[in-house]
Design a protein around this motif. Structure first.
Motif, PDB file in Angstrom:
ATOM      1  N   UNK A 238     -31.753 -62.761 -10.627  1.00  0.00           N
ATOM      2  CA  UNK A 238     -32.213 -62.222  -9.394  1.00  0.00           C
ATOM      3  C   UNK A 238     -32.194 -62.955  -8.045  1.00  0.00           C
ATOM      4  N   UNK A 239     -32.064 -64.421  -8.206  1.00  0.00           N
ATOM      5  CA  UNK A 239     -31.780 -64.998  -7.137  1.00  0.00           C
ATOM      6  C   UNK A 239     -30.296 -64.773  -6.480  1.00  0.00           C
ATOM      7  N   UNK A 240     -29.436 -64.672  -7.471  1.00  0.00           N
ATOM      8  CA  UNK A 240     -28.113 -64.244  -7.078  1.00  0.00           C
ATOM      9  C   UNK A 240     -28.199 -63.036  -6.227  1.00  0.00           C
ATOM     10  N   UNK A 241     -28.707 -61.890  -6.776  1.00  0.00           N
ATOM     11  CA  UNK A 241     -28.899 -60.631  -6.462  1.00  0.00           C
ATOM     12  C   UNK A 241     -29.284 -60.407  -4.671  1.00  0.00           C
ATOM     13  N   UNK A 242     -30.442 -61.384  -5.016  1.00  0.00           N
ATOM     14  CA  UNK A 242     -31.289 -61.568  -3.587  1.00  0.00           C
ATOM     15  C   UNK A 242     -30.420 -62.074  -2.387  1.00  0.00           C
ATOM     16  N   UNK A 243     -29.820 -63.236  -2.770  1.00  0.00           N
ATOM     17  CA  UNK A 243     -28.655 -64.082  -1.818  1.00  0.00           C
ATOM     18  C   UNK A 243     -27.489 -62.964  -1.484  1.00  0.00           C
ATOM     19  N   UNK A 244     -27.242 -62.219  -2.392  1.00  0.00           N
ATOM     20  CA  UNK A 244     -25.887 -61.516  -2.101  1.00  0.00           C
ATOM     21  C   UNK A 244     -26.582 -60.424  -1.190  1.00  0.00           C
ATOM     22  N   UNK A 245     -27.523 -59.805  -1.281  1.00  0.00           N
ATOM     23  CA  UNK A 245     -28.133 -58.761  -0.189  1.00  0.00           C
ATOM     24  C   UNK A 245     -28.319 -59.204   0.903  1.00  0.00           C
ATOM     25  N   UNK A 246     -29.191 -60.725   0.930  1.00  0.00           N
ATOM     26  CA  UNK A 246     -29.502 -61.006   2.345  1.00  0.00           C
ATOM     27  C   UNK A 246     -28.188 -61.280   3.006  1.00  0.00           C
ATOM     28  N   UNK A 247     -26.942 -61.881   2.349  1.00  0.00           N
ATOM     29  CA  UNK A 247     -25.845 -62.339   3.144  1.00  0.00           C
ATOM     30  C   UNK A 247     -25.161 -60.816   3.599  1.00  0.00           C
ATOM     31  N   UNK A 248     -25.214 -59.719   3.038  1.00  0.00           N
ATOM     32  CA  UNK A 248     -24.881 -58.303   3.335  1.00  0.00           C
ATOM     33  C   UNK A 248     -25.376 -58.295   4.574  1.00  0.00           C
ATOM     34  N   UNK A 249     -26.850 -58.124   4.686  1.00  0.00           N
ATOM     35  CA  UNK A 249     -27.490 -57.788   6.049  1.00  0.00           C
ATOM     36  C   UNK A 249     -27.280 -58.609   6.757  1.00  0.00           C
ATOM     37  N   UNK A 250     -27.099 -59.998   6.676  1.00  0.00           N
ATOM     38  CA  UNK A 250     -26.709 -60.975   7.585  1.00  0.00           C
ATOM     39  C   UNK A 250     -25.553 -60.555   8.460  1.00  0.00           C
TER      40      UNK A 250
END
Length: 432
Positions: free
Chosen positions: A112-124
Motif C-alpha cells: 500500500x505504501x509503495x502504491x501511494x508513493x508511486x501515485x503521489x509521484x505521478x501526480x506531482x
C-alpha cells in the motif's frame, strides 16, 4: 490442526481489517468524514480519471463554478495526464485512491505504501504538487494504515447514494442527493464505471443528475468547496460526546465477543458470577516447563481461561481507582478458580487435560494462585495478540486510552500456565 489454523486466520482478519473498519467507517476515528460547517458541502469523485466521463464532469463543474475533489487512481492518472493537468488548472483538489482499485484488506502494508508513493509521484510530476489526501478503495483500511496519518490525511464520506449503479437513472441519484445533502456533507460520487461492481455507463447518470443538484444547492444557499477548504473537526470534544463514543465502541466490541464466544464454545465457569470464561482446546505452542515438574507440550489438552470483558468493564466504571479494580479482580478470581476443577473432572477425558492456560496483559498477581508467567514466543501470534489486546484495553478499560499513552511499555501480553496437578493440590476436591 486445520481447525486451529482456520480460526487463527479468522482472528487475524478481524484484527487486520474489521477492527479498523469499525473504528473508521462506523466511529470515525482517525479519518475525516464530515465538516462542522452549516453552509458548505464537498463533492468528491472516485475511480478516475476517465477519458469518456471526466471531461464532461469538468465541463459541468466549470459551468456552475463548483470546486471539487478527485480521488484518482495512479495508473489512470499515468495514462491520462492531460485530465490531471486540467483538474489542477481549473482549481480542483487531487487526492489519491491507490495505484489500482484494490482493497487494502488484501494488500500488505508495504505494498500500500509503495502504491501511494508511486501515485503521489505521478501526480506531482504532472502538476508540481504532491497530494496528501487519501481515500482507500471502498473506504476499507487495515490496521497498519493508521501509520499513514503521519503523511496523509485520510478522507471518507458522510453521504453515498449508490451512483455506481445505472438502475434508477439520474432521477434516483438526484432525488437522493437533494433529500440527503445538508451542511457539512462530504459526498461520494464516481466519474468512472470501470470498477468491479459498477455499471460502465453509470457516470452519465451522475453527471446528468448534478445539473439540477447544483442549481438546487445554489438556491438553498450552500457553497461547494474542496476538501482542503473545509475546516477540520476540532480536537477538543465535549465530555458527553467522548462518553457516547466510548459507549458505542464498547457496545460493538462486546457484541463481537458474544459471537466469538459462541464460535469457540467459550462459557462461564459460574453462570451466576460470569467473570471468568473457559474452553477446552489443544495447545499448539512451544513446550512449557512448570515448577512442579509437569511439561505442557504441543498436542496436550488445556483449559483455556478468558476474562468476561463486559463484567470487567462494569467493574472498572464503578471502581474509584485502579487499585480498587485490581482488588476486585483478585478476590473474584480467588472465588472462581477452584470451580474450574469440577469442569475438568466432569470432562469425559479429564485425565488428558494437563493445565489451565491463558494469555493476557492483566497477569500481575496471578503467581499467588499457582500460575507461572512466561513471555510469549516471538512470532506472528505474539505480534497480533499484542495489537489485539491493546485495542481491547483502549476500548474496554475505563482508563484504557491513558494507559496506552503513559504505560505502553507495561502492556505486553504474557502466557499464564498452571498444571492440573497443581490445581488439585491447591484446591482438594473434598474442600469444594
Amino acid at each position: 490442526m486445520e481447525e486451529a489454523i482456520f480460526w487463527t486466520l479468522i482472528i487475524l482478519f478481524f484484527v487486520y481489517g474489521m477492527i479498523p473498519w469499525i473504528c473508521t467507517a462506523v466511529l470515525g476515528f482517525g479519518v475525516f468524514r464530515k465538516s462542522p460547517s452549516c453552509h458548505e458541502v464537498a463533492f468528491t469523485f472516485d475511480d478516475g480519471p476517465d477519458p469518456r466521463f471526466t471531461p464532461k464532469l469538468l465541463d459541468l463543474l466549470k459551468k456552475y463554478n463548483v470546486r471539487a475533489t478527485f480521488f484518482v487512481l495512479g495508473s489512470k492518472a499515468e495514462k491520462n495526464p492531460e485530465l490531471i493537468r486540467r483538474m489542477n488548472q481549473e482549481g480542483h483538489l487531487i487526492g489519491l485512491h491507490n495505484y489500482v482499485h484494490r482493497t487494502n484488506w488484501l494488500m500488505t502494508p508495504w505494498t500500500i505504501r509503495r502504491e501511494l508513493d508511486r501515485s503521489a509521484s505521478i501526480i506531482e510530476q504532472i502538476t508540481g504538487v504532491r497530494s496528501i489526501y487519501y481515500r482507500p478503495p471502498w473506504g476499507l483500511l487495515n490496521l497498519f494504515d493508521f501509520l499513514l496519518r503521519k503523511e496523509f490525511r485520510i478522507v471518507l464520506w458522510s453521504l453515498m447514494v449508490g451512483d455506481w449503479r445505472s438502475k434508477g437513472g439520474s432521477d434516483k441519484i438526484k432525488r437522493r442527493l437533494m433529500h440527503k445533502i445538508k451542511g457539512g456533507s462530504i459526498i461520494l460520487l464516481h466519474d468512472s464505471g470501470e470498477t468491479w461492481g459498477a455499471n460502465p455507463d453509470a457516470p452519465l447518470h451522475t453527471i446528468k443528475a448534478l445539473e439540477d443538484v447544483f442549481l438546487d444547492l445554489s438556491h438553498r444557499g450552500y457553497t461547494c468547496v474542496r476538501i482542503d477548504q473545509i475546516p477540520p473537526l476540532g480536537k477538543q470534544k465535549l465530555a458527553s460526546e467522548v462518553s457516547w463514543k466510548k459507549k458505542v465502541m464498547v457496545s460493538i466490541w462486546l457484541k463481537w465477543e458474544r459471537v466469538f464466544n459462541w464460535l469457540f464454545h467459550i462459557h462461564p465457569i459460574d453462570k451466576n458470577h460470569p467473570f471468568l470464561n473457559v474452553r477446552i482446546r489443544t495447545y499448539w505452542g512451544k513446550t512449557v516447563q512448570l515448577s512442579d515438574g509437569e511439561k505442557i507440550q504441543r498436542g496436550d489438552r488445556v483449559l483455556e481461561l478468558h476474562f468476561n470483558n463486559e463484567v470487567l468493564y462494569n467493574m472498572g466504571i464503578h471502581s474509584r481507582s485502579s487499585i480498587q479494580l485490581a482488588i476486585q479482580m483478585i478476590r473474584t478470581t480467588e472465588q472462581l478458580l477452584p470451580k474450574t476443577l469440577p469442569i475438568i473432572l466432569n470432562h469425559p477425558n479429564y485425565e488428558k487435560i494437563k493445565a489451565l492456560y491463558g494469555v493476557s496483559m492483566i497477569y500481575r498477581g496471578t503467581k499467588q494462585f499457582g500460575f507461572i508467567v512466561n513471555d510469549l514466543p516471538r512470532g506472528p501470534f505474539s505480534f497480533f495478540t499484542k495489537i489485539y489486546l491493546r485495542l481491547l484495553m483502549s476500548v474496554v478499560h475505563p482508563q484504557g486510552k491513558d494507559r496506552l499513552q503513559n504505560k505502553v511499555e507495561h502492556l505486553v501480553p504474557k502466557m499464564m500456565v498452571m498444571s492440573t496437578k497443581e490445581l488439585m493440590r491447591r484446591y482438594p476436591i473434598e474442600n469444594l
